[in-house]
Design a protein around this motif. Sequence first.
Motif, short mmCIF file in Angstrom:
data_model
loop_
_atom_site.label_atom_id
_atom_site.label_comp_id
_atom_site.label_asym_id
_atom_site.label_seq_id
_atom_site.Cartn_x
_atom_site.Cartn_y
_atom_site.Cartn_z
N ASP A 1 9.74 -3.86 20.03
CA ASP A 1 9.16 -2.81 19.20
C ASP A 1 9.61 -3.04 17.76
O ASP A 1 10.70 -2.65 17.37
CB ASP A 1 9.61 -1.43 19.68
N PRO A 2 8.77 -3.69 16.96
CA PRO A 2 9.16 -4.02 15.58
C PRO A 2 9.47 -2.80 14.72
O PRO A 2 10.13 -2.93 13.70
CB PRO A 2 7.94 -4.78 15.04
N GLU A 3 9.01 -1.62 15.12
CA GLU A 3 9.26 -0.42 14.32
C GLU A 3 10.64 0.15 14.63
O GLU A 3 10.79 1.35 14.88
CB GLU A 3 8.17 0.62 14.59
N ARG A 4 11.63 -0.69 14.62
CA ARG A 4 13.00 -0.25 14.90
C ARG A 4 13.74 0.03 13.61
O ARG A 4 13.31 -0.35 12.52
CB ARG A 4 13.74 -1.33 15.72
N THR A 5 14.90 0.68 13.76
CA THR A 5 15.65 1.05 12.57
C THR A 5 16.58 -0.06 12.09
O THR A 5 17.24 0.10 11.07
CB THR A 5 16.50 2.31 12.83
N TYR A 6 16.67 -1.16 12.83
CA TYR A 6 17.54 -2.25 12.38
C TYR A 6 16.82 -3.60 12.46
O TYR A 6 15.86 -3.77 13.20
CB TYR A 6 18.85 -2.30 13.17
#
Length: 197
Positions: free
Chosen positions: A28-33
């Motif tokens: 999931d590229p929409e991660r926070t890191y």
Amino acid sequence: MADPVRVAVLISGRGSNMLALSEHKRRDPERTYRIELVASNVPEARGLVLAKRLGLRTWAKSHEGMKRAEFDALLDAALEEHGIEIVALAGYMRLLSPGFVDKWEGRILNIHPSLLPLHKGLDTHRRALLAGDEFAGCSVHVVTADLDSGPVVAQARVKILPRDDPESLAQRVLEEEHRLYPLALEEYCRAVRELES
């Protein structure tokens, strides 16, 4: 969405937790890191090969023959060069110098294979079995100057079975580490960004 938190993963061996952190991000590229660097004190560490295959930047230097603070100064320079915000220890088998920990206070996480505060240090699975514990597990904690003593941010428990030996228990705990660490890092980085906003 805010820019992902720039993370360095520090390893000394096979890099299985580094791989779990990377896979979590890839799914999931929409991660926070975002993993910006994989660094090691063991240039021949297998995890560095994995990191390179994943297209991650790597840094490696042997600590042999160097004072702890001297080596950590080189590591710190590499982290600064890559704009690192959070350091994730993932099987990094070297104590960090007090000066390094002070500089990065509140920005270093570690995954430890026990239910802290139980069984700090090494040989955790054998010690859990010898103690007759009902559960083993793993803990993600903030690194402080005292070994495995910083605030725990996440834990996962594993039931100890009558047939368990240190190896079988270690394998089941490792599976939980791979599940827990990415989630804990995700939440910690989200909190970092929220504090900045």
